[in-house]
Design a protein around this motif. Structure first.
Motif, PDB file in Angstrom:
ATOM      1  N   MET A  50       0.824  -1.206   0.000  1.00  0.00           N
ATOM      2  CA  MET A  50       0.000   0.000   0.000  1.00  0.00           C
ATOM      3  C   MET A  50       0.857   1.255   0.000  1.00  0.00           C
ATOM      4  N   GLY A  51       2.046   1.191   0.600  1.00  0.00           N
ATOM      5  CA  GLY A  51       2.957   2.328   0.566  1.00  0.00           C
ATOM      6  C   GLY A  51       3.316   2.734  -0.853  1.00  0.00           C
ATOM      7  N   GLY A  52       3.272   1.780  -1.794  1.00  0.00           N
ATOM      8  CA  GLY A  52       3.499   2.123  -3.189  1.00  0.00           C
ATOM      9  C   GLY A  52       2.388   2.973  -3.765  1.00  0.00           C
ATOM     10  N   TRP A  53       1.175   2.784  -3.299  1.00  0.00           N
ATOM     11  CA  TRP A  53       0.026   3.610  -3.702  1.00  0.00           C
ATOM     12  C   TRP A  53       0.201   5.016  -3.127  1.00  0.00           C
ATOM     13  N   ILE A  54       0.546   5.086  -1.835  1.00  0.00           N
ATOM     14  CA  ILE A  54       0.793   6.382  -1.201  1.00  0.00           C
ATOM     15  C   ILE A  54       1.949   7.097  -1.891  1.00  0.00           C
TER      16      ILE A  54
ATOM     17  N   ILE B  17       7.890  -1.464  -4.170  1.00  0.00           N
ATOM     18  CA  ILE B  17       8.217  -2.805  -3.682  1.00  0.00           C
ATOM     19  C   ILE B  17       6.902  -3.563  -3.507  1.00  0.00           C
ATOM     20  N   ALA B  18       6.588  -4.447  -4.454  1.00  0.00           N
ATOM     21  CA  ALA B  18       5.283  -5.118  -4.453  1.00  0.00           C
ATOM     22  C   ALA B  18       4.170  -4.075  -4.329  1.00  0.00           C
ATOM     23  N   ALA B  19       4.296  -3.009  -5.101  1.00  0.00           N
ATOM     24  CA  ALA B  19       3.371  -1.872  -4.998  1.00  0.00           C
ATOM     25  C   ALA B  19       1.936  -2.316  -5.300  1.00  0.00           C
ATOM     26  N   ALA B  20       0.994  -1.746  -4.537  1.00  0.00           N
ATOM     27  CA  ALA B  20      -0.396  -2.201  -4.599  1.00  0.00           C
ATOM     28  C   ALA B  20      -1.378  -1.048  -4.832  1.00  0.00           C
ATOM     29  N   PRO B  21      -1.177  -0.223  -5.873  1.00  0.00           N
ATOM     30  CA  PRO B  21      -2.158   0.838  -6.118  1.00  0.00           C
ATOM     31  C   PRO B  21      -3.528   0.260  -6.444  1.00  0.00           C
ATOM     32  N   ASP B  22      -4.566   0.951  -5.988  1.00  0.00           N
ATOM     33  CA  ASP B  22      -5.959   0.607  -6.317  1.00  0.00           C
ATOM     34  C   ASP B  22      -6.410  -0.729  -5.733  1.00  0.00           C
ATOM     35  N   PHE B  23      -5.795  -1.184  -4.634  1.00  0.00           N
ATOM     36  CA  PHE B  23      -6.174  -2.523  -4.168  1.00  0.00           C
ATOM     37  C   PHE B  23      -7.585  -2.580  -3.586  1.00  0.00           C
ATOM     38  N   THR B  24      -8.195  -1.438  -3.295  1.00  0.00           N
ATOM     39  CA  THR B  24      -9.604  -1.470  -2.894  1.00  0.00           C
ATOM     40  C   THR B  24     -10.497  -1.895  -4.052  1.00  0.00           C
TER      41      THR B  24
ATOM     42  N   VAL C 125      11.586   5.284 -12.427  1.00  0.00           N
ATOM     43  CA  VAL C 125      10.798   4.426 -11.542  1.00  0.00           C
ATOM     44  C   VAL C 125      11.382   3.017 -11.605  1.00  0.00           C
ATOM     45  N   ARG C 126      11.567   2.417 -10.444  1.00  0.00           N
ATOM     46  CA  ARG C 126      12.000   1.037 -10.362  1.00  0.00           C
ATOM     47  C   ARG C 126      10.950   0.252  -9.568  1.00  0.00           C
ATOM     48  N   LEU C 127      10.427  -0.805 -10.182  1.00  0.00           N
ATOM     49  CA  LEU C 127       9.396  -1.632  -9.560  1.00  0.00           C
ATOM     50  C   LEU C 127       9.976  -3.028  -9.331  1.00  0.00           C
ATOM     51  N   ILE C 128       9.871  -3.511  -8.096  1.00  0.00           N
ATOM     52  CA  ILE C 128      10.315  -4.857  -7.737  1.00  0.00           C
ATOM     53  C   ILE C 128       9.071  -5.670  -7.377  1.00  0.00           C
TER      54      ILE C 128
END
Length: 250
Positions: free
Chosen positions: A105-109, A127-134, A189-192
């Motif tokens: 969720m910190g990736g969304w923030i 890091i395992a970013a979770a935008p829009d998980f709602t 941007v780097r996404l893991i």
């Protein structure tokens, strides 16, 4: 390695946000943003703090209100409120360029802060970013329960206490979704992401990569990686990306 002491910042509505700030030099301050129901003392946060200490780089960690060492009730937390918490800590404690690292969720923030602080944010590390998980993270039945009962509890896949989601948090998240349109960030941007992540499917990372406007977006998919990404080789991949972003910020 000695950790920075906890320092509290007070917000106008009475919230007290716990922070750990490590002073330093360098091209940018590294900011770590924890995931949902997590805090600034996890393995990834501590690894990044040690990385910053070794390089003499400034770093900020924080606990959102209602989590970790911060005041308040977790049940009162919303995505909008936690974005405000992080933004206030950044404004009060840091100066100059920033590199934001957001876990789950910190990736969304992280993405919202990058849009709010365009002139300061030089790079993003998801890091395992979770935008829009709602949206994608809840079944129709889950959403119906939230609307009916005002809360939803689901089993923690890691064996902890049942995870609470409130209607207030869910509604806030729905109002702050990003993946339906271009995300106007132009820096690197780097996404893991792990291909074994059952909490945030790797397809979310692919959607995020496509939505970011930046021409410099790299997605590192780790074979067998789960959601926590806390194994030694996974931590090393995160630190390599942080090092890359700091070099680009010079």
């Amino acid at each position: 390695m000695t950790q920075p002491d906890i320092h509290f910042i007070d917000l106008p509505d009475g919230r007290r946000i716990a922070t750990r700030f490590r002073p330093g030099e360098g091209p940018a301050t590294l900011v770590f943003l924890p995931g949902y129901a997590s805090d600034m003392e996890g393995a990834k946060a501590l690894a990044l703090d040690a990385f910053a200490a070794e390089r003499g780089i400034a770093m900020l960690r924080l606990d959102y209100s209602g989590t970790g060492s911060s005041s308040g009730r977790f049940a009162d937390g919303t995505l909008a409120r936690w974005i405000e918490d992080a933004g206030a800590a950044i404004d009060r404690l840091t100066q100059g360029p920033l590199i934001l690292a957001g876990s789950s969720m910190g990736g969304w923030i992280m993405l919202h802060l990058a849009l709010q602080q365009r002139e300061r944010v030089r790079g993003l590390l998801g890091i395992a970013a979770a935008p829009d998980f709602t949206d994608w993270g809840f079944t129709p039945e889950d959403k119906a329960t939230l609307r009916r009962d005002g809360r939803l509890q689901r089993a923690d896949p890691y064996g902890g206490e049942a995870q609470l989601t409130t209607l207030g948090f869910w509604q806030s998240g729905e109002q702050l979704r990003l993946l339906h349109e271009e995300i106007a960030f132009d820096g690197p941007v780097r996404l893991i992401h792990g291909d074994g992540d059952t909490d945030v499917p790797v397809g979310v990372a692919l959607r995020l990569k496509a939505r970011l406007r930046s021409a410099d977006v790299q997605l590192n998919i780790l074979k067998g990686g789960g959601h926590r990404l806390s194994e030694p080789h996974e931590i090393r991949a995160i630190l390599r990306s942080a090092d890359d972003l700091l070099e680009l910020a010079r």
